[in-house]
Scaffold this motif. Structure first.
Motif, PDB file in Angstrom:
ATOM      1  N   ARG A   1       0.819  -1.196   0.000  1.00  0.00           N
ATOM      2  CA  ARG A   1       0.000   0.000   0.000  1.00  0.00           C
ATOM      3  C   ARG A   1       0.861   1.258   0.000  1.00  0.00           C
ATOM      4  N   LEU A   2       2.093   1.101   0.476  1.00  0.00           N
ATOM      5  CA  LEU A   2       3.002   2.229   0.528  1.00  0.00           C
ATOM      6  C   LEU A   2       4.029   2.163  -0.602  1.00  0.00           C
ATOM      7  N   ALA A   3       3.686   1.452  -1.677  1.00  0.00           N
ATOM      8  CA  ALA A   3       4.613   1.335  -2.801  1.00  0.00           C
ATOM      9  C   ALA A   3       4.890   2.719  -3.406  1.00  0.00           C
ATOM     10  N   TYR A   4       6.117   2.889  -3.871  1.00  0.00           N
ATOM     11  CA  TYR A   4       6.507   4.179  -4.445  1.00  0.00           C
ATOM     12  C   TYR A   4       6.025   4.295  -5.884  1.00  0.00           C
ATOM     13  N   LEU A   5       5.554   5.534  -6.273  1.00  0.00           N
ATOM     14  CA  LEU A   5       5.126   5.799  -7.639  1.00  0.00           C
ATOM     15  C   LEU A   5       6.282   6.474  -8.379  1.00  0.00           C
ATOM     16  N   LEU A   6       6.715   5.835  -9.475  1.00  0.00           N
ATOM     17  CA  LEU A   6       7.835   6.353 -10.263  1.00  0.00           C
ATOM     18  C   LEU A   6       7.305   7.156 -11.453  1.00  0.00           C
ATOM     19  N   PHE A   7       7.908   8.303 -11.710  1.00  0.00           N
ATOM     20  CA  PHE A   7       7.608   9.098 -12.899  1.00  0.00           C
ATOM     21  C   PHE A   7       8.858   9.105 -13.776  1.00  0.00           C
ATOM     22  N   LEU A   8       8.751   8.565 -14.978  1.00  0.00           N
ATOM     23  CA  LEU A   8       9.877   8.482 -15.906  1.00  0.00           C
ATOM     24  C   LEU A   8       9.684   9.480 -17.030  1.00  0.00           C
ATOM     25  N   GLY A   9      10.647  10.356 -17.202  1.00  0.00           N
ATOM     26  CA  GLY A   9      10.588  11.353 -18.274  1.00  0.00           C
ATOM     27  C   GLY A   9       9.688  12.518 -17.941  1.00  0.00           C
ATOM     28  N   ALA A  10       9.436  12.785 -16.666  1.00  0.00           N
ATOM     29  CA  ALA A  10       8.547  13.879 -16.286  1.00  0.00           C
ATOM     30  C   ALA A  10       9.028  14.490 -14.983  1.00  0.00           C
ATOM     31  N   SER A  11       8.650  15.736 -14.755  1.00  0.00           N
ATOM     32  CA  SER A  11       8.959  16.426 -13.503  1.00  0.00           C
ATOM     33  C   SER A  11       7.638  16.763 -12.829  1.00  0.00           C
ATOM     34  N   VAL A  12       7.441  16.247 -11.616  1.00  0.00           N
ATOM     35  CA  VAL A  12       6.162  16.426 -10.909  1.00  0.00           C
ATOM     36  C   VAL A  12       6.442  17.075  -9.565  1.00  0.00           C
ATOM     37  N   ASP A  13       5.686  18.147  -9.267  1.00  0.00           N
ATOM     38  CA  ASP A  13       5.865  18.816  -7.968  1.00  0.00           C
ATOM     39  C   ASP A  13       4.822  18.328  -6.966  1.00  0.00           C
ATOM     40  N   GLN A  14       4.902  18.818  -5.745  1.00  0.00           N
ATOM     41  CA  GLN A  14       4.032  18.357  -4.664  1.00  0.00           C
ATOM     42  C   GLN A  14       2.582  18.713  -4.919  1.00  0.00           C
TER      43      GLN A  14
ATOM     44  N   SER B   1      -2.138  15.056 -14.802  1.00  0.00           N
ATOM     45  CA  SER B   1      -1.606  15.425 -16.115  1.00  0.00           C
ATOM     46  C   SER B   1      -0.113  15.678 -15.948  1.00  0.00           C
ATOM     47  N   ILE B   2       0.700  14.907 -16.699  1.00  0.00           N
ATOM     48  CA  ILE B   2       2.144  14.971 -16.520  1.00  0.00           C
ATOM     49  C   ILE B   2       2.756  15.748 -17.690  1.00  0.00           C
ATOM     50  N   PRO B   3       3.379  16.892 -17.415  1.00  0.00           N
ATOM     51  CA  PRO B   3       4.061  17.621 -18.491  1.00  0.00           C
ATOM     52  C   PRO B   3       5.392  16.940 -18.829  1.00  0.00           C
ATOM     53  N   GLY B   4       5.677  16.853 -20.146  1.00  0.00           N
ATOM     54  CA  GLY B   4       6.916  16.225 -20.579  1.00  0.00           C
ATOM     55  C   GLY B   4       8.114  17.144 -20.425  1.00  0.00           C
ATOM     56  N   MET B   5       9.279  16.494 -20.471  1.00  0.00           N
ATOM     57  CA  MET B   5      10.525  17.248 -20.329  1.00  0.00           C
ATOM     58  C   MET B   5      11.216  17.401 -21.683  1.00  0.00           C
ATOM     59  N   GLY B   6      10.526  16.974 -22.758  1.00  0.00           N
ATOM     60  CA  GLY B   6      11.071  17.169 -24.090  1.00  0.00           C
ATOM     61  C   GLY B   6      11.799  15.969 -24.624  1.00  0.00           C
ATOM     62  N   GLY B   7      11.212  15.322 -25.655  1.00  0.00           N
ATOM     63  CA  GLY B   7      11.876  14.237 -26.350  1.00  0.00           C
ATOM     64  C   GLY B   7      11.855  12.899 -25.662  1.00  0.00           C
ATOM     65  N   GLU B   8      11.477  12.830 -24.413  1.00  0.00           N
ATOM     66  CA  GLU B   8      11.494  11.559 -23.683  1.00  0.00           C
ATOM     67  C   GLU B   8      10.075  11.010 -23.521  1.00  0.00           C
TER      68      GLU B   8
ATOM     69  N   MET C   1      -3.427  14.661  -7.630  1.00  0.00           N
ATOM     70  CA  MET C   1      -3.620  13.271  -8.027  1.00  0.00           C
ATOM     71  C   MET C   1      -4.322  12.485  -6.920  1.00  0.00           C
ATOM     72  N   ARG C   2      -3.927  12.668  -5.677  1.00  0.00           N
ATOM     73  CA  ARG C   2      -4.562  11.979  -4.553  1.00  0.00           C
ATOM     74  C   ARG C   2      -6.026  12.385  -4.417  1.00  0.00           C
ATOM     75  N   LYS C   3      -6.319  13.668  -4.781  1.00  0.00           N
ATOM     76  CA  LYS C   3      -7.672  14.176  -4.638  1.00  0.00           C
ATOM     77  C   LYS C   3      -8.579  13.743  -5.778  1.00  0.00           C
TER      78      LYS C   3
END
Length: 478
Positions: free
Chosen positions: A275-288, A301-308, A294-296
């Motif tokens: 239940r406490l598994a970590y959520l990985l974001f690959l190719g994106a930058s997500v703030d708090q 919506s994940i903004p891309g970092m360009g090309g990835e 997302m929890r709410k």
């Protein structure tokens, strides 16, 4: 009782985890010799208590474990060498099941005691014996004696005279009893000590073949409170051993039980950790703020970092559930196998099983119970040896070796099969022997008395009257 507030010590511990168990029987030879030479009890008793301490601690720990008290179950005070986020601690109470099954199987039915009819004073002694056993609730005393033997390796029994001048008995947990004999036989005690209360402030009773001494401990000093003649000519505190090694029934499989507790606890912790598994974001930058949204809302919506390529996934640990189940099954089976306890939840005990079939499946338990029965009968004989010295003072001659105890197992009955056996044996063996084989007859002597009463209640057949009736019928036919 005092044992309700007593706490025990530890097993062999390393880094907070139990690593092994010790079962050494103390050697009291030196102390017995000192007592034989008339040494002051107050100098000998502290040495006895010190030698008995490891055995006492082990038995107290076992009793705490039987009660599933946190101080007695190892998994509840388990320590890891590294910090863990989730540490669930689950106890699987095999310990109590092993004890309770043996106790119920052996002492679940009241033992029958009888005096040899060929002995002098048969009726007087039988009545006195019956009163003694009923007054002391022998079924309950035997049950508790068996339970403490199964838990700690031995129990004890104390005979005494109450304020009404009646002979009484009580069971004493093994951790309260130090039983002394030169050959180590705890049944035929020469001296005995009972002690209870808080360590360093014990209340201590010392018994020999004539007197009881009561002391109050204050650190290293003992203060004599009472000194009385106990009315017996033998030591009235004696032991009931579970076996020659004075080991409890679950003690050979404690390591297996602890292994199951650790495995189940660890697996449960791992499952909860999912239940406490970590959520990985690959190719994106997500703030708090995005994570909170997302929890709410349940989406993000994940903004891309360009090309990835953008990807989001959970980081989880895969469990090999087949290996875990096989491991637990092997431990489970070995616990029942090596403790001589039947697994009543096994499919073999389901359905309509015959009595003979069940006996084969209970062979391990029966073997263990049969060995314990011989120890129990030997201790019962000692009880009547001690009691006979009291009765002799009242001019009642009792032969303690002619008092017989019969124990019947608390076993599923096959009455149809037993009735067939009873019918086939009638006339081949004595009624007493035949009825003694019946599981539904608790007291053979009482059953024989009832049979005699029923026989006496039948009106005798008048042969003269029967002859006249037959002759009259013959004349009518002619």
């Amino acid at each position: 009782m005092a044992n309700d507030f007593e706490t025990g010590g530890d097993y062999v511990v390393s880094n907070g985890n139990i690593k092994g168990y010790t079962f050494d029987i103390p050697d009291y030879t030196d102390e017995i010799l000192l007592l034989d030479q008339g040494e002051d009890h107050r100098k000998v008793i502290p040495k006895l208590i010190e030698k008995h301490k490891p055995q006492r601690d082990r038995m107290l720990m076992n009793h705490q474990r039987y009660k599933t008290d946190a101080s007695g179950v190892p998994v509840f005070h388990r320590i890891f060498e590294r910090d863990v986020t989730i540490d669930n601690r689950i106890n699987n109470d095999y310990f109590s099941e092993i004890v309770d099954i043996k106790t119920g199987y052996f002492a679940g039915k009241t033992a029958a005691y009888a005096y040899d009819k060929q002995e002098q004073n048969f009726e007087t002694v039988s009545e006195r014996l019956k009163d003694f056993l009923e007054r002391n609730r022998i079924a309950d005393v035997n049950m508790e004696t068996t339970k403490y033997c199964a838990i700690g390796g031995y129990s004890a029994r104390l005979l005494y005279i109450d304020t009404m001048g009646k002979e009484r008995m009580m069971y004493i947990p093994g951790h309260q009893a130090i039983l002394l004999n030169e050959d180590g036989n705890i049944i035929e005690t020469k001296y005995a000590v009972r002690y209870y209360g808080k360590e360093g402030n014990y209340v201590i009773h010392f018994y020999d073949g004539l007197k009881r001494y009561k002391y109050q401990q204050d650190g290293s000093k003992l203060k004599l409170l009472e000194e009385n003649i106990h009315a017996f000519k033998l030591c009235p505190l004696f032991g009931y051993p579970n076996n020659e090694e004075l080991m409890g029934d679950p003690e050979k499989v404690l390591g297996l039980i602890d292994a199951i507790d650790r495995t189940v606890s660890d697996v449960n912790s791992e499952i909860e950790a999912f239940r406490l598994a970590y959520l990985l974001f690959l190719g994106a930058s997500v703030d708090q703020e995005q994570i909170d949204n997302m929890r709410k809302n349940g989406a993000i919506s994940i903004p891309g970092m360009g090309g990835e390529r953008i990807d989001a996934r959970f980081l989880e640990k895969n469990l090999n559930d087949n290996a875990i189940e096989n491991h637990l099954d092997r431990l489970h089976d070995n616990i029942y196998r090596f403790s001589g306890t039947p697994d009543l939840a096994d499919e073999a005990f389901s359905g309509n099983q015959s009595g003979e079939s069940l006996k084969f499946k209970l062979f391990g338990l029966e073997t263990k119970a049969a060995r314990f029965e011989q120890k129990f009968k030997a201790a019962d004989t000692r009880m009547f040896e001690v009691m006979s010295t009291k009765w002799a003072l009242e001019n009642l001659a009792v032969n303690p070796y002619k008092i017989f105890a019969e124990f019947k197992r608390n076993f599923p009955q096959n009455l149809l099969n037993e009735a067939d056996i009873q019918q086939k044996l009638k006339g081949l063996v004595s009624d007493q022997t035949r009825l003694g084989l019946a599981s539904f007859v608790d007291d053979v002597e009482y059953e024989l008395e009832l049979m005699e009463q029923e026989k006496d209640a039948i009106d005798p057949l008048d042969l003269d009257e029967e002859t006249e009736v037959l002759e009259g019928e013959t004349d009518a036919i002619v």
